[in-house]
Scaffold this active site. Structure first.
Site, short mmCIF file in Angstrom:
data_model
loop_
_atom_site.label_atom_id
_atom_site.label_comp_id
_atom_site.label_asym_id
_atom_site.label_seq_id
_atom_site.Cartn_x
_atom_site.Cartn_y
_atom_site.Cartn_z
N GLU A 161 2.52 10.73 -10.07
CA GLU A 161 3.60 11.52 -9.45
C GLU A 161 4.87 11.52 -10.30
OE1 GLU A 161 6.28 9.94 -6.63
OE2 GLU A 161 5.06 8.19 -6.21
N SER A 205 7.48 9.50 6.78
CA SER A 205 7.26 10.28 5.56
C SER A 205 6.12 11.27 5.72
CB SER A 205 6.94 9.33 4.41
OG SER A 205 6.62 10.07 3.25
N ASP A 219 12.10 9.13 11.44
CA ASP A 219 11.83 9.26 10.01
C ASP A 219 10.46 8.68 9.65
OD1 ASP A 219 11.90 9.53 7.29
OD2 ASP A 219 13.86 8.59 7.02
N LYS A 259 7.06 -0.76 0.48
CA LYS A 259 8.21 -1.67 0.55
C LYS A 259 8.58 -1.92 1.99
CE LYS A 259 10.64 -0.53 -3.68
NZ LYS A 259 10.05 0.70 -4.21
N1 PSU Z 1 8.54 4.27 -2.30
C1 PSU Z 1 8.68 3.58 -3.44
N2 PSU Z 1 8.92 4.24 -4.60
C2 PSU Z 1 9.00 5.60 -4.65
C3 PSU Z 1 8.82 6.34 -3.44
C4 PSU Z 1 8.59 5.64 -2.31
O1 PSU Z 1 8.61 2.36 -3.40
O2 PSU Z 1 9.23 6.17 -5.73
C5 PSU Z 1 8.86 7.84 -3.49
C6 PSU Z 1 7.43 8.42 -3.56
O3 PSU Z 1 7.46 9.60 -4.32
C7 PSU Z 1 7.13 8.74 -2.11
C8 PSU Z 1 8.48 9.21 -1.64
O4 PSU Z 1 6.14 9.73 -1.95
O5 PSU Z 1 9.41 8.34 -2.26
C9 PSU Z 1 8.62 9.16 -0.13
O6 PSU Z 1 9.85 9.70 0.25
P1 PSU Z 1 10.21 9.86 1.80
O7 PSU Z 1 10.36 8.47 2.33
O8 PSU Z 1 11.49 10.64 1.79
O9 PSU Z 1 9.09 10.60 2.43
MN MN Z 2 11.85 10.74 5.48
#
Ligand code: PSU
Ligand code: MN
Length: 298
Positions: free
Chosen positions: A21, A136, A134, A155
């Site tokens: 990614e 993802s 929230d 995390k």
């Molecule tokens: N968690 C990490 N490192 C990252 C991400 C998440 O420890 O780089 C990035 C990844 O690209 C993941 C995105 O798909 O953040 C998720 O974002 P959100 O929580 O806004 O959905």
């Molecule tokens: Mn989000």
């Protein structure tokens, strides 16, 4: 869409490929380390004998297998969009630059027939999600896709127990690589039990069995950080608690939340978190490459 020749050839001849990614590069890590890490991770995939395909969007064009220059561009240009799946058409039609998260990368990888994807940590159900809502897009996208994603768990900026419950509801199989515990990114343990597998071949078998039964959803392979690079849990908890409470004080919302937390953790740890991140992504890239090879041998 632009697919580089090496990857085109690998797709056509069925050689093992590992998708990578670009949000981890553009929004997940600071410049210039982000570039070094992205290139080193590609190298790990090659060492095992698979082809790396870093995915992103430049000037409205999907790139599968970004060049060093393209990685550098996404890694240091301001205004690179953070793309979940829903934003892919916006980025293309408006001819913008965009970095793909786990959800968008999974979508694009599957579109071109790449079945294995290595990342660092996935997005999930945030702490306090019962108030913020929230969750993802990564989780629903994994359910909607049909690929294998290798990550070091997630995390504890997230609620890991709720994240696992959500994945169960959505039908995403989670397996631990040589562990029966869901790893918590910087640390190997979370206290949450998952099924254990011990080889890439087993994962390839599970994937093929799933396909033959018509069960379409992704497999999340949880691969703990190597022991020697683990960070003590009490330290990690401290940084994360501070970062999370700052994000709430500053009322950071939506897709800014995760990048904010990630960069604060790197700062609070004086770079230690970034070094650990580097090691665990390389480790995931190696395991993903082994799985891609095992699928190829099957
Ligand atoms: N968690 C990490 N490192 C990252 C991400 C998440 O420890 O780089 C990035 C990844 O690209 C993941 C995105 O798909 O953040 C998720 O974002 P959100 O929580 O806004 O959905
Ligand atoms: Mn989000």
């Amino acid at each position: 869409m632009k697919i580089n020749n090496e990857i085109l050839d690998a797709i056509n001849t069925g050689k093992p490929i590992v998708a990578l990614e670009s949000t981890i590069i553009a929004q997940g890590m600071p410049y210039p380390k982000n570039i070094q890490i992205a290139l080193a991770v590609e190298e790990e995939v090659r060492k095992i004998g698979a082809v790396p395909a870093t995915i992103g969007i430049i000037n409205g064009k999907i790139i599968i297998g970004m060049t060093q220059e393209e990685i550098h561009h996404l890694g240091h240009t301001k205004d690179v969009l953070k793309l979940s799946t829903r934003e892919i058409p916006f980025c293309i039609a408006e001819k913008k630059d965009g970095a793909t998260t786990v959800s968008a990368t999974s979508y694009i990888a599957e579109l071109v027939g790449i079945r294995v994807f290595a990342t660092g940590g996935i997005g999930g159900v945030h702490r306090n999600a019962e108030h913020s809502f929230d969750i993802s897009r990564d989780l629903d996208e994994l359910a909607a896709r049909n690929i294998i994603v290798v990550s070091a768990g997630a995390k504890s900026i997230l609620d890991l127990a709720k994240t696992l419950e959500y994945l169960e509801t959505k039908g995403v199989l989670v397996v631990g690589f040589k562990t029966n515990e869901f790893p918590a990114f910087y640390t190997r343990k979370s206290g949450l039990t998952i099924s254990e597998v011990n080889s890439a071949k087993e994962i390839a078998n599970i994937y093929n069995t799933k396909i033959s039964l018509g069960i379409f959803s992704s497999i999340l392979v949880a691969n703990p950080i190597p022991q020697e690079y683990e960070i003590p849990k009490d330290k990690v908890d401290q940084w994360i608690d501070i970062a999370v409470s700052e994000s709430q004080e500053k009322r950071i919302k939506g897709k800014k939340v995760t990048p904010f937390l990630l960069s604060r953790i790197v700062e609070l740890s004086k770079g230690k978190a970034l070094d650990a991140n580097f090691e665990l992504v390389k480790n995931n890239a190696r395991v993903a490459a082994e799985i891609a090879k095992a699928l190829h041998d099957n």
